[in-house]
Design an enzyme around this catalytic site. Structure first.
Site, PDB file in Angstrom:
ATOM      1  N   SER A 130       8.861   5.263 -44.479  1.00  0.00           N
ATOM      2  CA  SER A 130       8.271   5.238 -43.147  1.00  0.00           C
ATOM      3  C   SER A 130       8.748   4.103 -42.407  1.00  0.00           C
ATOM      4  O   SER A 130       9.378   3.196 -42.729  1.00  0.00           O
ATOM      5  CB  SER A 130       6.675   4.735 -43.284  1.00  0.00           C
ATOM      6  OG  SER A 130       5.877   4.267 -42.290  1.00  0.00           O
ATOM      7  N   THR A 180       7.674  11.452 -35.922  1.00  0.00           N
ATOM      8  CA  THR A 180       6.345  11.793 -35.977  1.00  0.00           C
ATOM      9  C   THR A 180       5.946  11.694 -34.523  1.00  0.00           C
ATOM     10  O   THR A 180       6.330  10.887 -33.720  1.00  0.00           O
ATOM     11  CB  THR A 180       5.668  10.600 -36.508  1.00  0.00           C
ATOM     12  OG1 THR A 180       5.968  10.668 -37.972  1.00  0.00           O
ATOM     13  CG2 THR A 180       4.027  10.777 -36.364  1.00  0.00           C
ATOM     14  N   ARG A 189      -9.839   4.072 -34.747  1.00  0.00           N
ATOM     15  CA  ARG A 189     -10.308   3.847 -36.299  1.00  0.00           C
ATOM     16  C   ARG A 189     -11.383   3.081 -36.377  1.00  0.00           C
ATOM     17  O   ARG A 189     -11.027   1.867 -36.476  1.00  0.00           O
ATOM     18  CB  ARG A 189      -9.111   3.464 -37.002  1.00  0.00           C
ATOM     19  CG  ARG A 189      -7.990   4.730 -36.816  1.00  0.00           C
ATOM     20  CD  ARG A 189      -6.593   4.305 -37.490  1.00  0.00           C
ATOM     21  NE  ARG A 189      -5.718   5.293 -37.176  1.00  0.00           N
ATOM     22  CZ  ARG A 189      -4.097   5.030 -37.532  1.00  0.00           C
ATOM     23  NH1 ARG A 189      -4.004   4.152 -38.415  1.00  0.00           N
ATOM     24  NH2 ARG A 189      -3.348   5.798 -36.949  1.00  0.00           N
ATOM     25  N   HIS A 321      -1.732  13.979 -39.331  1.00  0.00           N
ATOM     26  CA  HIS A 321      -1.747  12.532 -39.659  1.00  0.00           C
ATOM     27  C   HIS A 321      -3.033  12.101 -40.617  1.00  0.00           C
ATOM     28  O   HIS A 321      -3.458  11.006 -40.610  1.00  0.00           O
ATOM     29  CB  HIS A 321      -1.888  11.650 -38.367  1.00  0.00           C
ATOM     30  CG  HIS A 321      -0.887  10.529 -38.438  1.00  0.00           C
ATOM     31  ND1 HIS A 321       0.216  10.157 -37.864  1.00  0.00           N
ATOM     32  CD2 HIS A 321      -1.225   9.332 -39.002  1.00  0.00           C
ATOM     33  CE1 HIS A 321       0.835   9.112 -38.129  1.00  0.00           C
ATOM     34  NE2 HIS A 321      -0.006   8.392 -38.821  1.00  0.00           N
ATOM     35  N   ASP A 355       1.175  18.751 -44.596  1.00  0.00           N
ATOM     36  CA  ASP A 355       0.421  17.563 -45.350  1.00  0.00           C
ATOM     37  C   ASP A 355      -0.934  17.327 -44.740  1.00  0.00           C
ATOM     38  O   ASP A 355      -1.070  18.225 -43.739  1.00  0.00           O
ATOM     39  CB  ASP A 355       1.258  16.230 -45.526  1.00  0.00           C
ATOM     40  CG  ASP A 355       1.236  15.408 -44.272  1.00  0.00           C
ATOM     41  OD1 ASP A 355       0.316  15.632 -43.284  1.00  0.00           O
ATOM     42  OD2 ASP A 355       2.132  14.530 -44.081  1.00  0.00           O
ATOM     43  N   GLY A 357      -4.679  16.403 -46.610  1.00  0.00           N
ATOM     44  CA  GLY A 357      -5.703  17.152 -47.268  1.00  0.00           C
ATOM     45  C   GLY A 357      -5.481  17.442 -48.784  1.00  0.00           C
ATOM     46  O   GLY A 357      -6.398  17.922 -49.419  1.00  0.00           O
ATOM     47  N   ARG A 359      -5.242  17.145 -52.404  1.00  0.00           N
ATOM     48  CA  ARG A 359      -5.765  16.370 -53.546  1.00  0.00           C
ATOM     49  C   ARG A 359      -5.572  16.731 -55.028  1.00  0.00           C
ATOM     50  O   ARG A 359      -5.650  16.016 -55.848  1.00  0.00           O
ATOM     51  CB  ARG A 359      -7.195  15.953 -53.319  1.00  0.00           C
ATOM     52  CG  ARG A 359      -7.865  15.641 -52.068  1.00  0.00           C
ATOM     53  CD  ARG A 359      -7.167  14.245 -51.926  1.00  0.00           C
ATOM     54  NE  ARG A 359      -7.695  13.367 -50.671  1.00  0.00           N
ATOM     55  CZ  ARG A 359      -6.791  13.452 -49.411  1.00  0.00           C
ATOM     56  NH1 ARG A 359      -5.630  13.977 -49.384  1.00  0.00           N
ATOM     57  NH2 ARG A 359      -7.224  12.907 -48.493  1.00  0.00           N
TER      58      ARG A 359
END
Length: 428
Positions: A130, A180, A189, A321, A355, A357, A359
């Site tokens: 990142s 990105t 947020r 994201h 990507d 979600g 799990r």
């Protein structure tokens, strides 16, 4: 560990260890990871990682989208040998998993990106570094020891800084550049806002910048141009922020406490982080900067996918994201088939990364069957990091590899080529 047997091998190892009273370091049920990590992470750290935009409907939709698909197993297929490998940009990957880029990993573990690198390397999974890392890319690349990585770029408003970051990514051996697109501004947020917490304002997650020669020049120029200002009486919160800035800035912490550079670095970062004016017309400039494959991250609309192909990019990355940017966004999985159709319909064989979600191994199965070439693992690896450092990252990734392998075996599949939409039925 033989690839074709990783599912049974991992399963057997866990059961054998259990017979002697040893339990896994992290939950093997991916849905339980978040709850376990919440117990060990700081309130601020957990809010930053787990939180999403607005009502968090987008994050919920990402997970719920997988429940609309069911797998149809096929019988009497010899699945003794299974191959979950995939080739991306000339490198053969043992599994279709990637470690998705996540910033400010120091909020989960002090070793941050270095611990993730060790966990990813152990599982032979490519890490996407990142721009908002807690550790400079060169240090992470050394920890990866040539096992492969990609670099995720936030396109700064400073052209020289963009070029410097890209040049450094090339120099430290990145296999691809992931740009990105969905973060021209930070999303709304509430979890972070209610705590008044932006890690970058405390000097966290800006190590790629403070280690960059162009950024360092910008900081020196700001310090030189700054007029003297009267300092207000410090509050405990202000002192804590200063300590955080000083600790995260390169050099001696005690020196940094009285030096102007840590504060100037934070202010400079906030000024140059993003470029809201970025358009398709800027892509040729990026192509001129690098010979690395370019992947555009944040594509959700088929028309944008077609335009990316027309622009000559090397890969498309379907992601919202993790729901962190746009509230009530389309779920990434719901967008995936349309993007895949647009890319393939344009005659392109460019990989479509996914990507948001995922799990569990079954989620990866569904995304791959809907056309994803590879899948990124975001929050789950961070939760593993918080629970058990590098070992926790490795276990999370290992469990996903093992579960996907068994999912293939139990549904009559022997390779990723078998994963097509015909393996699924939609139920909602």
């Amino acid at each position: 560990m033989p690839q074709e047997g990783i599912g049974r091998t991992v399963q057997s190892a866990i059961y054998r260890a259990g017979a002697f009273g040893r339990r896994p370091a992290v939950p093997t049920d991916g849905t339980q990871l978040e709850a376990a990590a919440r117990k060990v992470m700081s309130k601020r750290g957990f809010a930053y990682v787990a939180g999403s935009a607005g009502s968090e409907a987008s994050a919920d939709a990402n997970v719920a989208a997988f429940s609309r698909w069911r797998v149809v197993p096929r019988m009497l297929v010899d699945t003794t040998a299974r191959d979950t490998s995939v080739e991306l940009f000339g490198r053969r990957h043992e599994s279709p998993f990637l470690v998705a880029p996540v910033g400010v990993l120091s909020m989960a573990d002090d070793e941050a990106d270095l611990a993730v690198a060790r966990g990813a390397r152990e599982q032979r999974i490519t890490q996407i570094l990142s721009t908002q890392a807690s550790v400079p890319m060169e240090d992470v690349a050394r920890a990866l020891a040539g096992s492969g990585h990609w670099y995720q770029l936030y396109w700064s408003s400073d052209d020289d800084l963009v070029e410097s970051l890209v040049s450094r990514a090339e120099a430290c051996g990145s296999d691809a550049l992931v740009v990105t697109l969905d973060t021209a501004y930070l999303g709304w947020r509430p979890r972070d806002l209610d705590l008044g917490h932006l890690p970058f304002a405390r000097g966290e997650g800006i190590a790629q910048y403070t280690s960059d020669p162009v950024f360092q020049r910008l900081v020196r120029e700001r310090v030189a141009a700054a007029a003297p200002v009267a300092r207000p009486r410090p509050t405990p919160a202000a002192v804590a922020t200063l300590v955080s800035m000083s600790r995260n800035h390169p050099g001696d912490t005690r020196h940094n406490l009285t030096a102007p550079e840590p504060r100037a670095a934070v202010e400079t970062f906030l000024d140059v982080f993003s470029r809201p004016s970025l358009t398709w017309d800027d892509l040729p400039r990026l192509r001129a900067m690098t010979s690395l494959p370019i992947v555009l991250k944040g594509i959700l609309h088929p028309d944008d996918a077609r335009r990316a192909v027309d622009a000559g990019v090397d890969g498309v990355y379907v992601s919202n994201h993790g729901g962190r940017q746009v509230d009530r966004s389309v779920a990434a999985l719901d967008a995936l088939p349309g993007v895949v159709g647009a890319v393939r319909g344009a005659g392109s064989v460019a990989p479509v990364i996914f990507d948001s979600g995922i799990r569990c191994g079954a989620d990866a199965f569904v995304a791959l069957a809907l056309g994803a070439s590879a899948v990124g693992i975001g929050r789950p690896h961070v939760y593993g990091l918080a629970l058990a450092g590098a070992d926790g990252v490795s276990e999370v990734l290992r469990n996903l590899r093992a579960e996907l392998d068994l999912q293939l075996a139990l549904t009559g599949c022997t390779s990723l080529d078998d994963l097509t939409p015909e393996r699924l039925v939609r139920v909602g």
